[in-house]
Write a protein that holds these residues in place. Structure first.
Motif, PDB file in Angstrom:
ATOM      1  N   ASP A  82       0.811  -1.220   0.000  1.00  0.00           N
ATOM      2  CA  ASP A  82       0.000   0.000   0.000  1.00  0.00           C
ATOM      3  C   ASP A  82       0.849   1.277   0.000  1.00  0.00           C
ATOM      4  O   ASP A  82       0.518   2.226  -0.693  1.00  0.00           O
ATOM      5  CB  ASP A  82      -0.962   0.007   1.193  1.00  0.00           C
ATOM      6  CG  ASP A  82      -1.883   1.204   1.129  1.00  0.00           C
ATOM      7  OD1 ASP A  82      -2.711   1.263   0.197  1.00  0.00           O
ATOM      8  OD2 ASP A  82      -1.760   2.097   1.994  1.00  0.00           O
ATOM      9  N   ALA A  83       1.933   1.275   0.739  1.00  0.00           N
ATOM     10  CA  ALA A  83       2.770   2.480   0.851  1.00  0.00           C
ATOM     11  C   ALA A  83       3.422   2.889  -0.470  1.00  0.00           C
ATOM     12  O   ALA A  83       3.774   4.062  -0.643  1.00  0.00           O
ATOM     13  CB  ALA A  83       3.850   2.269   1.911  1.00  0.00           C
ATOM     14  N   VAL A  84       3.571   1.959  -1.420  1.00  0.00           N
ATOM     15  CA  VAL A  84       4.251   2.288  -2.675  1.00  0.00           C
ATOM     16  C   VAL A  84       3.299   2.370  -3.873  1.00  0.00           C
ATOM     17  O   VAL A  84       3.745   2.575  -4.996  1.00  0.00           O
ATOM     18  CB  VAL A  84       5.396   1.283  -2.983  1.00  0.00           C
ATOM     19  CG1 VAL A  84       6.455   1.325  -1.901  1.00  0.00           C
ATOM     20  CG2 VAL A  84       4.864  -0.121  -3.186  1.00  0.00           C
ATOM     21  N   LEU A  85       2.012   2.233  -3.616  1.00  0.00           N
ATOM     22  CA  LEU A  85       1.044   2.296  -4.709  1.00  0.00           C
ATOM     23  C   LEU A  85       0.716   3.738  -5.086  1.00  0.00           C
ATOM     24  O   LEU A  85       0.695   4.618  -4.224  1.00  0.00           O
ATOM     25  CB  LEU A  85      -0.252   1.572  -4.317  1.00  0.00           C
ATOM     26  CG  LEU A  85      -0.154   0.086  -4.041  1.00  0.00           C
ATOM     27  CD1 LEU A  85      -1.523  -0.471  -3.654  1.00  0.00           C
ATOM     28  CD2 LEU A  85       0.431  -0.674  -5.213  1.00  0.00           C
ATOM     29  N   THR A  86       0.430   3.945  -6.355  1.00  0.00           N
ATOM     30  CA  THR A  86      -0.037   5.247  -6.818  1.00  0.00           C
ATOM     31  C   THR A  86      -1.511   5.389  -6.428  1.00  0.00           C
ATOM     32  O   THR A  86      -2.163   4.406  -6.052  1.00  0.00           O
ATOM     33  CB  THR A  86       0.076   5.359  -8.348  1.00  0.00           C
ATOM     34  OG1 THR A  86      -0.827   4.421  -8.951  1.00  0.00           O
ATOM     35  CG2 THR A  86       1.508   5.116  -8.833  1.00  0.00           C
ATOM     36  N   GLU A  87      -2.046   6.584  -6.567  1.00  0.00           N
ATOM     37  CA  GLU A  87      -3.478   6.791  -6.272  1.00  0.00           C
ATOM     38  C   GLU A  87      -4.351   5.947  -7.200  1.00  0.00           C
ATOM     39  O   GLU A  87      -5.352   5.376  -6.762  1.00  0.00           O
ATOM     40  CB  GLU A  87      -3.843   8.273  -6.380  1.00  0.00           C
ATOM     41  CG  GLU A  87      -3.335   9.110  -5.219  1.00  0.00           C
ATOM     42  CD  GLU A  87      -3.805   8.587  -3.861  1.00  0.00           C
ATOM     43  OE1 GLU A  87      -5.007   8.269  -3.713  1.00  0.00           O
ATOM     44  OE2 GLU A  87      -2.965   8.474  -2.951  1.00  0.00           O
ATOM     45  N   VAL A  92      -7.836   0.996  -7.813  1.00  0.00           N
ATOM     46  CA  VAL A  92      -8.070  -0.345  -8.356  1.00  0.00           C
ATOM     47  C   VAL A  92      -8.125  -1.363  -7.219  1.00  0.00           C
ATOM     48  O   VAL A  92      -9.000  -2.232  -7.193  1.00  0.00           O
ATOM     49  CB  VAL A  92      -6.971  -0.718  -9.384  1.00  0.00           C
ATOM     50  CG1 VAL A  92      -7.056  -2.185  -9.780  1.00  0.00           C
ATOM     51  CG2 VAL A  92      -7.054   0.184 -10.611  1.00  0.00           C
ATOM     52  N   VAL A  93      -7.217  -1.241  -6.263  1.00  0.00           N
ATOM     53  CA  VAL A  93      -7.202  -2.135  -5.098  1.00  0.00           C
ATOM     54  C   VAL A  93      -8.505  -2.003  -4.311  1.00  0.00           C
ATOM     55  O   VAL A  93      -9.110  -2.999  -3.911  1.00  0.00           O
ATOM     56  CB  VAL A  93      -5.964  -1.853  -4.203  1.00  0.00           C
ATOM     57  CG1 VAL A  93      -6.091  -2.500  -2.839  1.00  0.00           C
ATOM     58  CG2 VAL A  93      -4.691  -2.308  -4.902  1.00  0.00           C
ATOM     59  N   ARG A  94      -8.952  -0.774  -4.101  1.00  0.00           N
ATOM     60  CA  ARG A  94     -10.201  -0.541  -3.367  1.00  0.00           C
ATOM     61  C   ARG A  94     -11.374  -1.219  -4.075  1.00  0.00           C
ATOM     62  O   ARG A  94     -12.196  -1.900  -3.447  1.00  0.00           O
ATOM     63  CB  ARG A  94     -10.468   0.961  -3.227  1.00  0.00           C
ATOM     64  CG  ARG A  94     -11.705   1.281  -2.361  1.00  0.00           C
ATOM     65  CD  ARG A  94     -12.103   2.741  -2.450  1.00  0.00           C
ATOM     66  NE  ARG A  94     -12.560   3.131  -3.774  1.00  0.00           N
ATOM     67  CZ  ARG A  94     -13.747   2.808  -4.312  1.00  0.00           C
ATOM     68  NH1 ARG A  94     -14.604   2.070  -3.642  1.00  0.00           N
ATOM     69  NH2 ARG A  94     -14.068   3.213  -5.520  1.00  0.00           N
ATOM     70  N   THR A 117      -8.220 -10.763  -3.335  1.00  0.00           N
ATOM     71  CA  THR A 117      -8.907 -10.372  -4.567  1.00  0.00           C
ATOM     72  C   THR A 117      -8.424  -9.003  -5.029  1.00  0.00           C
ATOM     73  O   THR A 117      -8.246  -8.765  -6.231  1.00  0.00           O
ATOM     74  CB  THR A 117     -10.438 -10.368  -4.357  1.00  0.00           C
ATOM     75  OG1 THR A 117     -10.837 -11.673  -3.949  1.00  0.00           O
ATOM     76  CG2 THR A 117     -11.179  -9.969  -5.627  1.00  0.00           C
ATOM     77  N   ALA A 118      -8.168  -8.109  -4.090  1.00  0.00           N
ATOM     78  CA  ALA A 118      -7.667  -6.770  -4.428  1.00  0.00           C
ATOM     79  C   ALA A 118      -6.304  -6.852  -5.103  1.00  0.00           C
ATOM     80  O   ALA A 118      -6.050  -6.159  -6.101  1.00  0.00           O
ATOM     81  CB  ALA A 118      -7.591  -5.907  -3.170  1.00  0.00           C
ATOM     82  N   LEU A 119      -5.405  -7.697  -4.580  1.00  0.00           N
ATOM     83  CA  LEU A 119      -4.093  -7.869  -5.202  1.00  0.00           C
ATOM     84  C   LEU A 119      -4.250  -8.443  -6.611  1.00  0.00           C
ATOM     85  O   LEU A 119      -3.627  -7.951  -7.559  1.00  0.00           O
ATOM     86  CB  LEU A 119      -3.199  -8.781  -4.360  1.00  0.00           C
ATOM     87  CG  LEU A 119      -1.834  -9.104  -4.980  1.00  0.00           C
ATOM     88  CD1 LEU A 119      -0.978  -7.853  -5.110  1.00  0.00           C
ATOM     89  CD2 LEU A 119      -1.118 -10.174  -4.176  1.00  0.00           C
ATOM     90  N   GLU A 120      -5.074  -9.456  -6.753  1.00  0.00           N
ATOM     91  CA  GLU A 120      -5.286 -10.064  -8.066  1.00  0.00           C
ATOM     92  C   GLU A 120      -5.896  -9.062  -9.047  1.00  0.00           C
ATOM     93  O   GLU A 120      -5.531  -9.031 -10.224  1.00  0.00           O
ATOM     94  CB  GLU A 120      -6.179 -11.295  -7.929  1.00  0.00           C
ATOM     95  CG  GLU A 120      -5.510 -12.417  -7.148  1.00  0.00           C
ATOM     96  CD  GLU A 120      -6.462 -13.504  -6.700  1.00  0.00           C
ATOM     97  OE1 GLU A 120      -7.704 -13.315  -6.825  1.00  0.00           O
ATOM     98  OE2 GLU A 120      -5.983 -14.539  -6.217  1.00  0.00           O
ATOM     99  N   LYS A 141       8.371  -7.101  -5.161  1.00  0.00           N
ATOM    100  CA  LYS A 141       8.363  -6.582  -3.792  1.00  0.00           C
ATOM    101  C   LYS A 141       7.558  -7.487  -2.867  1.00  0.00           C
ATOM    102  O   LYS A 141       7.931  -7.717  -1.721  1.00  0.00           O
ATOM    103  CB  LYS A 141       7.793  -5.159  -3.747  1.00  0.00           C
ATOM    104  CG  LYS A 141       8.711  -4.088  -4.281  1.00  0.00           C
ATOM    105  CD  LYS A 141       8.022  -2.728  -4.219  1.00  0.00           C
ATOM    106  CE  LYS A 141       8.845  -1.638  -4.854  1.00  0.00           C
ATOM    107  NZ  LYS A 141      10.054  -1.304  -4.132  1.00  0.00           N
ATOM    108  N   GLY A 142       6.445  -8.000  -3.371  1.00  0.00           N
ATOM    109  CA  GLY A 142       5.620  -8.908  -2.579  1.00  0.00           C
ATOM    110  C   GLY A 142       6.356 -10.194  -2.252  1.00  0.00           C
ATOM    111  O   GLY A 142       6.319 -10.670  -1.108  1.00  0.00           O
TER     112      GLY A 142
END
Length: 150
Positions: A82-87, A92-94, A117-120, A141-142
């Motif tokens: 989450d800390a490295v994701l763009t808005e 998309v994750v939300r 499911t959010a990661l996928e 990273k994961g």
């Protein structure tokens, strides 16, 4: 097959090496459908990572892969990323997290399953928007997080 640019493609969103582009732009594909393709892509990435390591036996490959593709592992990974994701990626994750799958998780609680499911969904979205480098970076990273977690 519908198209956007008149040539049967979605412009920058088409993976040109793949013969079957999605029927619509990635932003118009339901999150659960993005998760469907993202699940397959994520599993292939995990298998490729494991095969790149020396001297793994098939049983060991399977056990290790299962641990990395489980809902629990994917839930921990998306939380860590989450800390490295763009808005845009967070959105998309939300959407993926809030998607109703219609199925019940077998080996995970509902929250872990929704995060998985959010990661996928994110992986599917990055794939269909032709962001393979970013997708590989986040999956890497994961994997690193899971391999080195305390």
């Amino acid at each position: 097959m519908s198209n956007i640019d008149g040539n049967g493609t979605h412009g920058e969103e088409l993976n040109t090496w793949f013969p079957y582009p999605p029927s619509r732009a990635a932003k118009l594909i339901p999150p659960i459908v993005l998760a469907y393709i993202g699940d397959a892509i994520y599993e292939v990435a995990i298998r490729q990572y494991l095969i790149s390591k020396a001297n793994l036996r098939p049983n060991q490959l399977h056990r290790t892969a299962t641990g990395l593709v489980s809902a629990k592992a994917q839930s921990m990974i998306i939380t860590e990323l989450d800390a490295v994701l763009t808005e845009e990626e967070r959105e998309v994750v939300r959407q993926g997290r809030n998607a109703k799958s219609g199925s019940t998780p077998k080996n995970a609680d509902v929250l872990e399953y929704r995060h998985a499911t959010a990661l996928e969904c994110l992986v599917g979205y990055l794939y269909y928007t032709n962001q393979q480098e970013r997708m590989a970076e986040l999956i890497g990273k994961g994997i690193e997080f899971m391999i080195n977690k305390p």
